[in-house]
Design an enzyme around this catalytic site. Structure first.
Site, PDB file in Angstrom:
ATOM      1  N   ARG A   1      -2.069  17.381 -21.314  1.00  0.00           N
ATOM      2  CA  ARG A   1      -2.046  18.295 -20.205  1.00  0.00           C
ATOM      3  C   ARG A   1      -2.572  17.343 -19.133  1.00  0.00           C
ATOM      4  O   ARG A   1      -2.095  17.317 -18.022  1.00  0.00           O
ATOM      5  CB  ARG A   1      -2.996  19.451 -20.319  1.00  0.00           C
ATOM      6  CG  ARG A   1      -3.079  20.167 -19.129  1.00  0.00           C
ATOM      7  CD  ARG A   1      -3.593  21.595 -19.066  1.00  0.00           C
ATOM      8  NE  ARG A   1      -4.561  21.780 -20.363  1.00  0.00           N
ATOM      9  CZ  ARG A   1      -5.823  21.554 -20.249  1.00  0.00           C
ATOM     10  NH1 ARG A   1      -6.265  20.628 -19.139  1.00  0.00           N
ATOM     11  NH2 ARG A   1      -6.641  21.591 -21.291  1.00  0.00           N
TER      12      ARG A   1
ATOM     13  N   TYR B   1      11.847  30.862   0.404  1.00  0.00           N
ATOM     14  CA  TYR B   1      12.401  31.247  -1.248  1.00  0.00           C
ATOM     15  C   TYR B   1      11.592  32.438  -1.701  1.00  0.00           C
ATOM     16  O   TYR B   1      10.266  32.744  -1.626  1.00  0.00           O
ATOM     17  CB  TYR B   1      12.317  29.969  -2.102  1.00  0.00           C
ATOM     18  CG  TYR B   1      12.690  30.499  -3.595  1.00  0.00           C
ATOM     19  CD1 TYR B   1      13.953  30.389  -3.777  1.00  0.00           C
ATOM     20  CD2 TYR B   1      11.563  30.579  -4.707  1.00  0.00           C
ATOM     21  CE1 TYR B   1      14.261  30.792  -5.237  1.00  0.00           C
ATOM     22  CE2 TYR B   1      11.838  30.868  -5.687  1.00  0.00           C
ATOM     23  CZ  TYR B   1      13.366  31.086  -6.063  1.00  0.00           C
ATOM     24  OH  TYR B   1      13.811  31.164  -7.471  1.00  0.00           O
TER      25      TYR B   1
ATOM     26  N   ASP C   1       9.463  22.381   1.180  1.00  0.00           N
ATOM     27  CA  ASP C   1      10.409  22.474  -0.089  1.00  0.00           C
ATOM     28  C   ASP C   1      11.550  22.062   0.122  1.00  0.00           C
ATOM     29  O   ASP C   1      12.366  22.162   0.991  1.00  0.00           O
ATOM     30  CB  ASP C   1      10.626  24.116  -0.318  1.00  0.00           C
ATOM     31  CG  ASP C   1      11.331  24.321  -1.500  1.00  0.00           C
ATOM     32  OD1 ASP C   1      12.118  23.495  -1.978  1.00  0.00           O
ATOM     33  OD2 ASP C   1      11.027  25.713  -1.873  1.00  0.00           O
TER      34      ASP C   1
ATOM     35  N   LYS D   1      17.088  22.663  -9.694  1.00  0.00           N
ATOM     36  CA  LYS D   1      18.515  22.582  -9.287  1.00  0.00           C
ATOM     37  C   LYS D   1      18.992  21.177  -9.011  1.00  0.00           C
ATOM     38  O   LYS D   1      19.263  20.941 -10.214  1.00  0.00           O
ATOM     39  CB  LYS D   1      18.021  23.219  -7.771  1.00  0.00           C
ATOM     40  CG  LYS D   1      17.267  24.492  -7.651  1.00  0.00           C
ATOM     41  CD  LYS D   1      17.746  25.502  -8.354  1.00  0.00           C
ATOM     42  CE  LYS D   1      16.724  26.650  -8.585  1.00  0.00           C
ATOM     43  NZ  LYS D   1      16.038  27.080  -7.270  1.00  0.00           N
TER      44      LYS D   1
HETATM   45  C1  PLP Z   1      14.910  27.943  -7.543  1.00  0.00           C
HETATM   46  C2  PLP Z   1      13.740  27.704  -6.150  1.00  0.00           C
HETATM   47  C3  PLP Z   1      12.544  27.847  -6.175  1.00  0.00           C
HETATM   48  C4  PLP Z   1      11.765  28.187  -7.559  1.00  0.00           C
HETATM   49  O1  PLP Z   1      11.924  27.015  -8.509  1.00  0.00           O
HETATM   50  P1  PLP Z   1      12.005  27.570  -9.818  1.00  0.00           P
HETATM   51  O2  PLP Z   1      12.260  26.180 -10.819  1.00  0.00           O
HETATM   52  O3  PLP Z   1      13.080  28.559 -10.317  1.00  0.00           O
HETATM   53  O4  PLP Z   1      10.633  27.934 -10.333  1.00  0.00           O
HETATM   54  C5  PLP Z   1      11.787  27.391  -4.993  1.00  0.00           C
HETATM   55  N1  PLP Z   1      12.462  26.946  -3.927  1.00  0.00           N
HETATM   56  C6  PLP Z   1      13.662  26.899  -3.683  1.00  0.00           C
HETATM   57  C7  PLP Z   1      14.327  26.507  -2.511  1.00  0.00           C
HETATM   58  C8  PLP Z   1      14.545  27.208  -4.768  1.00  0.00           C
HETATM   59  O5  PLP Z   1      15.876  27.084  -4.720  1.00  0.00           O
END
Ligand code: PLP
Length: 392
Positions: free
Chosen positions: A50, A102, A174, A199
């Site tokens: 961890r 998001y 983000d 993604k």
């Molecule tokens: C999918 C997404 C998230 C969240 O990520 P997870 O891996 O699903 O927890 C946060 N911000 C954006 C812009 C996203 O597309």
């Protein structure tokens, strides 16, 4: 090594290209949860996974280098990365958040952080005056997403950073939609870059992962402490999958972005498509700001049909894209924000933000552009022409 290499080359030729013990050209997956301490008094570099693990560290160092930061952190999901970063806040602090944040981040802020006495205001981040007018003495973080989801709104990163610095707040960004291949927020003064590595970074719809990167050593120490304390770290197998996906990031995004532009141009000319949202279209609001702060337009676009019935018809007839939530994969993904990412939002609130029942989002994958365009062209031929123009 490789400071002078281009981004594309750095993805492959970096500190992790060969294992120093074996010469293996793939990062070893170190499953151990604990590490033997050879000396009674001094512990080795790793003690418990961890707190630190060599495979996770390879990913953390790689993303730090790609984003131009000093340290990276890998989490079990994008939401784990985002939530852990918010733990930098304390009771009584205030956060300014982009209004089209998001959905999961919206839920975290409004339903969880609020219970711990953290205040929030949602603002139109594209309007610097509005942002400035909502900064309070206790504002500690300004939270940006650009381009935003699903309308691809563009925030002026430098403008927000300037406001934040003048008011002693941190900026979080983000960077999921752009990745460091197209946008490097730390170079523009942002403090914490966050990713859903689920993604584009991993890129194959086969792993959930999150990343955070910072440029400041002091902030790195604080975030490390929170990562270890909260404990939502990424597993080693998943870290390896993200590292594997990263190797082709450049070529995937380049191809998908090119196809996205072609599809956006096709939709822009199609009579049954009422609006197209893609930063690469010259009439897109924020197009020039985006060009100034990023090196590409990305692989996500949204488009608006007349109504839900039109959407149903299109989805029924379209053959190539998978119809699903998520984005940033080798296969094209078609999503319906009204029933997917924004289902929890009251209809009135949703429509006010432009997320109408006719809106679809497309994340473009690696299929041939001509095949995708032909597929949408065919599916659109089944969509009824709107009987009369209805004001929105
Ligand atoms: C999918 C997404 C998230 C969240 O990520 P997870 O891996 O699903 O927890 C946060 N911000 C954006 C812009 C996203 O597309």
């Amino acid at each position: 090594m490789g400071e002078s290499f281009s981004f594309q080359t750095k993805l492959l030729h970096n500190r992790w290209k060969m294992d120093e013990h074996t010469g293996a050209v793939s990062v070893p997956v170190q499953h151990a949860s604990t590490f033997h301490q050879a000396d009674f008094d001094t512990f080795g570099k790793y003690d418990y996974s961890r707190s630190g693990n060599p495979t996770r560290e390879a990913l953390e160092a790689t993303i730090a280098e790609l984003e131009g930061g000093v340290r990276g952190f890998a989490f079990s999901s994008g939401m784990a990365a985002i939530s852990t970063a918010f733990l930098l806040l304390s009771k009584g602090d205030h956060v300014l958040v982009t209004e089209d944040v998001y959905g999961g981040t919206y839920r975290m802020i409004t339903e969880v952080l609020s219970r711990f006495g953290i205040e929030y205001t949602f603002v139109d981040m594209t309007d610097l005056h509005e942002v400035a007018s909502h900064i309070r003495p206790n504002t500690k973080v300004i939270y940006i997403e650009t381009p935003s989801n699903p309308l691809l709104k563009i925030t002026d990163i430098r403008g927000i950073v300037k406001l934040a610095k003048a008011n002693g707040c941190l900026t979080f960004l983000d960077n999921t939609f752009m990745t460091p291949a197209l946008q490097r927020p730390l170079d523009l003064g942002v403090d914490v870059v966050l990713h859903s590595a689920t993604k584009f970074l991993a890129g194959h719809s086969d792993v959930l992962a999150g990343l955070a990167v910072v440029k400041d050593e002091e902030l790195a120490k604080r975030l490390y402490k929170l990562q270890n304390a909260f404990g939502a770290v990424l597993g080693v197998q998943d870290a390896w999958l993200v590292l594997r996906g990263l190797k082709t990031l450049h070529v995937r995004l380049k191809q998908s972005s090119q196809t996205a532009l072609e599809i956006a141009q096709f939709f822009a000319k199609h009579p049954k498509v009422e609006e197209v949202y893609y930063p690469g279209l010259s009439h897109h609001a924020g197009h020039s700001i985006h060009r100034y702060q990023a090196s590409g337009f990305g692989a996500v676009l949204s488009f608006r049909l007349a109504d839900e019935e039109a959407v149903r018809t299109l989805v029924k007839h379209v053959k190539i894209p998978v119809f699903a939530v998520s984005l940033g994969a080798v296969e094209s993904i078609l999503s319906y924000p009204a029933k997917m990412s924004h289902a929890a939002m009251p209809k009135e609130e949703r429509e006010k933000r432009g997320i109408t029942d006719g809106l679809l989002r497309l994340s473009v994958g690696l299929e041939a552009a001509d095949d995708l365009i032909a597929d949408f062209d065919e599916a659109l031929s089944y969509v009824k022409t709107r009987p009369e123009a209805v004001s929105r």
